[in-house]
Design a protein around this motif. Structure first.
Motif, PDB file in Angstrom:
ATOM      1  N   SER B 194       0.864  -1.002  -0.312  1.00  0.00           N
ATOM      2  CA  SER B 194       0.084   0.062   0.003  1.00  0.00           C
ATOM      3  C   SER B 194       1.009   1.319  -0.130  1.00  0.00           C
ATOM      4  O   SER B 194       1.953   1.189   0.678  1.00  0.00           O
ATOM      5  N   THR B 233      -6.059   6.825  12.758  1.00  0.00           N
ATOM      6  CA  THR B 233      -6.917   5.558  11.890  1.00  0.00           C
ATOM      7  C   THR B 233      -7.550   6.273  10.542  1.00  0.00           C
ATOM      8  O   THR B 233      -7.920   7.306  10.473  1.00  0.00           O
ATOM      9  N   GLU B 234      -7.269   5.277   9.773  1.00  0.00           N
ATOM     10  CA  GLU B 234      -7.745   5.884   8.246  1.00  0.00           C
ATOM     11  C   GLU B 234      -8.739   4.549   7.860  1.00  0.00           C
ATOM     12  O   GLU B 234      -8.338   3.318   8.165  1.00  0.00           O
ATOM     13  N   GLY B 243     -11.065  -0.995   3.521  1.00  0.00           N
ATOM     14  CA  GLY B 243      -9.684  -1.183   4.345  1.00  0.00           C
ATOM     15  C   GLY B 243      -9.640  -0.273   5.628  1.00  0.00           C
ATOM     16  O   GLY B 243     -10.406   0.641   5.450  1.00  0.00           O
ATOM     17  N   GLU B 245      -6.622   1.476   8.552  1.00  0.00           N
ATOM     18  CA  GLU B 245      -5.253   1.464   8.772  1.00  0.00           C
ATOM     19  C   GLU B 245      -5.130   2.208  10.110  1.00  0.00           C
ATOM     20  O   GLU B 245      -6.092   3.021  10.513  1.00  0.00           O
ATOM     21  N   ASN B 246      -4.291   1.697  11.031  1.00  0.00           N
ATOM     22  CA  ASN B 246      -4.278   2.442  12.319  1.00  0.00           C
ATOM     23  C   ASN B 246      -2.676   2.534  12.566  1.00  0.00           C
ATOM     24  O   ASN B 246      -1.891   1.630  12.553  1.00  0.00           O
ATOM     25  N   THR B 247      -2.191   3.835  13.222  1.00  0.00           N
ATOM     26  CA  THR B 247      -0.988   4.006  13.324  1.00  0.00           C
ATOM     27  C   THR B 247      -0.864   4.336  14.995  1.00  0.00           C
ATOM     28  O   THR B 247      -1.735   5.365  15.400  1.00  0.00           O
ATOM     29  N   SER B 256       2.240   0.642  12.794  1.00  0.00           N
ATOM     30  CA  SER B 256       1.131   0.861  11.889  1.00  0.00           C
ATOM     31  C   SER B 256       0.677  -0.491  11.380  1.00  0.00           C
ATOM     32  O   SER B 256       1.496  -1.460  11.007  1.00  0.00           O
ATOM     33  N   ASN B 258      -2.512  -2.258   8.602  1.00  0.00           N
ATOM     34  CA  ASN B 258      -3.448  -2.144   7.873  1.00  0.00           C
ATOM     35  C   ASN B 258      -3.876  -3.496   7.293  1.00  0.00           C
ATOM     36  O   ASN B 258      -3.044  -4.317   7.276  1.00  0.00           O
ATOM     37  N   SER B 259      -4.961  -3.312   6.885  1.00  0.00           N
ATOM     38  CA  SER B 259      -5.481  -4.517   6.207  1.00  0.00           C
ATOM     39  C   SER B 259      -6.554  -4.064   4.928  1.00  0.00           C
ATOM     40  O   SER B 259      -7.171  -2.934   5.021  1.00  0.00           O
ATOM     41  N   GLN B 714      -6.134  11.490   3.523  1.00  0.00           N
ATOM     42  CA  GLN B 714      -5.674  10.599   2.791  1.00  0.00           C
ATOM     43  C   GLN B 714      -5.152  10.960   1.236  1.00  0.00           C
ATOM     44  O   GLN B 714      -5.112  10.143   0.578  1.00  0.00           O
TER      45      GLN B 714
END
Lengths: 232, 718
Positions: B194, B233-234, B243, B245-247, B256, B258-259, B714
């Motif tokens: 990604s 968090t995205e 999807g 994502e978390n950082t 980080s 993500n999936s 994003q």
């Protein structure tokens, strides 16, 4: 005691004294006596003199000389982060409004070097974070398409760090508000939402107390400029 | 009276001890021109001054004996001299230019970089992801750069007459073994990674550093983000998947995760496809990056897992019912790297990468099960002798083991396996003769134990600044690449293939405008040939192939002329022929169109809070072989045209609506033709047109970022 006094006599004064050594002893002693009393009253370390001189150079529109002076002081005062901080500040502020990409890049690079030096002396210092936020703002202002995305996040993070350390730092509050107003305008929302923050900053400026000489206390004069966003 | 005497004594002591010494001299640049405003001072004292407009300085000091005089000025190396004060008179000081400064010459032949460093970059990190048609795949943006061929049915990088396998990809200096998701023929693939994990990209279209090997044409170097800016968090909701994502950041650590889940089924039920899907493409992937900051270095651990599967009927001219092709792929990739200071002027980079790839393939009645384990270990040291001379050297080890089991109902089970190990060492020096002239010279040696061959390849590049805005550079290098898996599983008796690159580059940069032109010649030798349609266990293999590629790549970028508009234009001219695989003679392969053009525009509309992007791609006709004609590979498809558009709308600072359409004008593109193995009743070979699966591809997405500061979004991931 006497040695510190002698040490603090500047070279011009010393020259004067030496010049008169051929005169009568009495005269010399008289001069020397007055001299010693004078310096004792006006006891000023070379650090203070140096810093005052540097600020004067800055005020008198010779910023390059001022940077040089701050750099020299920094090299002599190895435990003091302030001279590096001010040298960086001059470089950063001189890029605002400039169009010369090469000069901007090299100045900002140098400013970052100075701030890195000051960070090794004073860790976790709010004022240094604020200055670093301004440095990153300068990158964004000069080339938004290249630095906008990457450096904006840094600016935000640096202000937050500064505020976490000193929630009532007027510069952190004022400049963070100005930064947020800028992005609010960019994204089409109302910059006035951050006006209460500016009011807070004014209050914090009023209450600012700091005993360390030459500690940053600038920014009060910028309030009016930032407040323009709150009118109309 | 005693006091008086004391005082007299003191006065004398005072005067002698404070005897003044004047320090003076002149500061100039290397050309002898006076430098005004240089800072001249005795280190650790307050004594000093600035030079005047004639470069002259003069100041007095009461310091004694030996001192260090420093002279510093922006964009120049700090000068220092340690001697007695008395000798610091009428000094003639010539400052050396700081070769690390912005206006120094660049060793850039062959390379495009995208990153923060505006000096070397032709693209910004944003460009990689906001290019229309790229659809969030960072490979897509690179395909708009000159030197690449438009092979949009494949999705990988075809560089300067080389096929896709000639490009290797590295993350943080370590090899990525399976960078792309597997697909069937004629279905474009995407990178597995990604785009939000990376902040620096270096794409070399030739003549790259001795640090990298086993690639005939090109390397793509990706660097993961060193330190994320904040916790966030995205969320991504797209018409083909979703999807998250978390950082997290704490102390000196950051993590980080993500999936992404992708399923093309709902999409393909609405929009008709030329392919007969039994089970449309579905994949689940996850990535994790952990970073830890040490006092003197940075540790990064990257891990990626992905699972994908699909099942389809491929049309085939020789098979009336088509061919059933199904695939399940499972891929694990772990990459650990450490970068840090070892000692003053010494830096170390060390790391390992490991990949496990498992495929479960079904082609009609044949099932193929294969497993590939690959390992890369690398150590690189960098010694800085001065600003002007730096040396990199290191060693690396590759270990790879492959095994495959193929079972058909007619022939039973066939097994193949090999271990492909190689050891390499490299050394490379960077020499700046001045701010205007720089050289990089290196050598790489590699020994492969499977084929028992050792090869030494030299690399060199030279750059010269012709004016303050322009420069020319040259590069040369030899490159070797071992045969690929599909051949190594049948034979280990082949020499590595070889190419040599000769590159001439001209670069002009001024005020947000960049012009870059590069001419090159590339020779190919010892290419692998075989006498069957595809490599088989009973094919005859030789190293008798050869070829060449030559051309001109032109790139123009302008961020300045029109407000809020950025655009770039790429043109590639490619003349290439090669005799490889099962070619009867030297010919131009199907992937190599003679002319490729890309025009990418990005327009920011403040009132609409929108970024509008368009990409136009053009390629001249691609060669194909028509067995109805006597000359091999003698026909050409019609030209390729595509206009891709995308629109990113900022609903609010952290919410983005994104719409993109590829080939919005619906050009009817043809990639190739498949001919029947046997002629029909009229004596002609009939054919089938190979076209995109669908003329257009639509993406509608909603991207939401949740962070404490409420400003991030994003836009940089689209």
């Amino acid at each position: 005691m006497i040695f510190t006094v002698i040490k603090s006599i500047t070279s011009e004064q010393a020259q004067e004294v030496c010049f008169k050594k051929n005169y009568t002893i009495m005269k010399t002693i008289l001069i020397l006596l007055t001299f010693l009393t004078l310096t004792a009253i006006n006891a000023q370390s070379s650090y203070e003199k140096g810093m005052n001189k540097a600020f004067e150079l800055w005020k008198n529109n010779t910023p390059e000389e001022a940077i040089n002076m701050f750099e020299r002081i920094a090299k002599a005062e190895k435990e003091n982060w302030l001279p590096y901080y001010y040298a960086a500040q001059i470089h950063i502020t001189s890029t605002f409004g400039s169009k010369d990409a090469e000069a901007i890049e090299s100045r900002l690079k140098k400013a970052q070097e100075y701030l890195n030096e000051s960070k090794t002396i004073a860790k976790e210092n709010a004022e240094i974070y604020i200055m670093e936020a301004l440095l990153n703002t300068a990158y964004v202002a000069y080339n938004p398409s290249v630095y906008g995305m990457t450096h904006s996040a840094k600016v935000e993070q640096l202000y937050q760090k500064a505020k976490a350390l000193e929630p009532k730092n007027p510069r952190a509050v004022l400049y963070h508000a100005e930064w947020k107003m800028g992005s609010a305008k960019f994204f089409g929302s109302d910059p006035k939402a951050f006006c209460p923050e500016v009011e807070k900053a004014i209050l914090y400026f009023e209450n600012e107390t700091q005993d360390i000489p030459f500690y940053p206390k600038w920014g009060k004069n910028e309030v009016k400029r930032v407040q323009k966003n709150c009118k109309g | 009276m005693k006091l008086l005497l004391y005082l007299i004594l003191l006065v004398f002591l005072f005067c002698t001890s404070n005897a003044q010494t004047t320090i003076s001299g002149k500061v100039t640049d290397p050309a002898g021109t006076a430098i005004q405003g240089a800072n001249v001072y005795l280190d650790g004292t307050y004594d000093g001054g600035s030079t005047n407009d004639n470069g002259i300085f003069s100041f007095t000091t009461t310091e004694k004996s030996i001192q260090t005089l420093l002279v510093s000025f922006l964009s120049f190396e700090t000068f220092s001299i340690t001697t007695t004060i008395l000798e610091m008179k009428d000094l003639k000081i010539r400052l050396k230019e700081d070769v690390n400064s912005l206006d120094s010459v660049l060793l850039n032949a062959g390379t495009f970089s995208a990153g923060d460093n505006s000096k070397a970059s032709v693209l910004t990190p944003m460009d990689i992801v906001t290019t229309a048609g790229a659809a969030g795949d960072f490979i897509g943006a690179l395909q708009t750069l000159p030197g690449t061929s438009n092979v949009s049915e494949d999705g990988r990088l075809f560089v300067r007459g080389g096929d896709a396998k000639e490009t290797n990809i590295y993350i943080d200096g370590l090899r990525v073994f399976q960078p792309f998701n597997p697909t069937a023929n004629n279905i474009p693939t995407r990178g597995r990674f990604s785009s939000f994990l990376f902040n620096g990209t270096n794409f070399s279209t030739g003549g790259y550093s001795a640090e990298f090997g086993d690639a005939l044409s090109s390397v793509l170097l990706l660097n993961t983000i060193d330190e994320p800016d904040q916790k966030k968090t995205e969320l991504q909701l797209i018409n083909v998947g979703l999807g998250a994502e978390n950082t997290q950041k704490w102390n000196k650590n950051s993590l980080s995760i993500n999936s992404f889940y992708l399923n093309l089924k709902p999409y393909q039920e609405i929009i008709s496809q030329r392919i007969d899907w039994i089970k449309p493409y579905e994949s689940l992937s996850g990535e994790t990056v952990y970073r830890h900051v040490f006092d003197k270095g940075l540790l990064k651990i990257y891990g990626g897992l992905s699972y994908s599967n699909f099942d389809l009927i491929q049309e085939d001219i020789n098979r009336i019912n088509g061919i059933n092709f199904a695939l399940k792929n499972r891929n694990t990739y772990i990459n650990t790297s450490y970068n840090g200071d070892l000692a003053p002027d010494w830096k170390i980079s060390a790391g390992t990468s490991f990949a496990n790839d498992h495929n479960d393939i079904k082609i009609d009645n044949t099932t193929v099960d294969n497993e590939d384990n690959s390992f890369h270990f690398k150590v690189k040291l960098r010694k800085r002798f001065s600003n002007r001379f730096k040396l990199n050297f290191g060693a690396e080890q590759f270990i790879s083991s492959f095994s495959e089991k193929a079972t058909t109902t007619d022939f039973g089970t066939f097994r193949s396996a090999f271990n492909n190990n190689s050891t390499a060492a490299f050394a490379e020096g960077n020499i700046f003769f001045s701010k205007k002239l720089a050289m990089q010279i290196g050598v790489r040696g590699v020994h492969n134990t499977l084929i028992d061959v050792t090869k030494i390849s030299p690399r060199a590049s030279l750059a010269y600044k012709t004016s303050s805005k322009s420069q020319i550079s040259l590069a040369y290098g030899d490159f070797y690449q071992t045969a690929q898996q599909e051949i190594l599983k049948y034979t280990a008796d082949l020499e590595p293939e070889k190419s040599s690159h000769y590159i001439f580059n001209y670069l002009y940069q001024n005020n947000n405008r960049t012009f870059r032109a590069e001419g090159y010649y590339k020779s190919y030798d010892v290419l692998i040939k075989y006498n069957t349609n595809t490599p088989e266990f009973n094919s005859m293999y030789t190293n008798n192939g050869s070829g060449y590629a030559s051309g001109v790549d032109v790139f123009w970028r302008d961020n300045k002329s029109i407000k809020n508009l950025e655009y770039w234009l790429s043109y590639s001219y490619l003349d290439t022929k090669r005799d490889y695989k099962n070619f009867p003679t030297k010919a131009t392969p199907n992937f190599a169109a003679k002319h490729n053009v890309s025009l990418v525009t990005k327009y920011w509309v403040q009132d609409w809070k929108s970024l509008l992007s368009t990409t136009y791609n053009f390629a001249s006709g691609r060669p194909y072989n028509n067995p109805n004609q006597s000359v091999f590979q003698n026909s050409k498809t019609k030209t390729f045209n595509s206009v891709d558009v995308s629109w990113a709308y900022l609903i609010s600072q952290q919410k983005i609506l994104y719409v993109s359409v590829s080939n919005v004008l619906g050009f009817d593109n043809v990639f190739n033709y498949q001919y029947a193995n046997t002629p029909n009743t009229n004596g002609n070979f009939s054919r089938r047109t190979i076209r995109p699966n669908a003329d257009r591809f639509f993406i509608v997405g909603f991207f939401w970022t949740i962070s404490d500061n409420k400003t991030d979004n994003q836009l940089d991931n689209l």
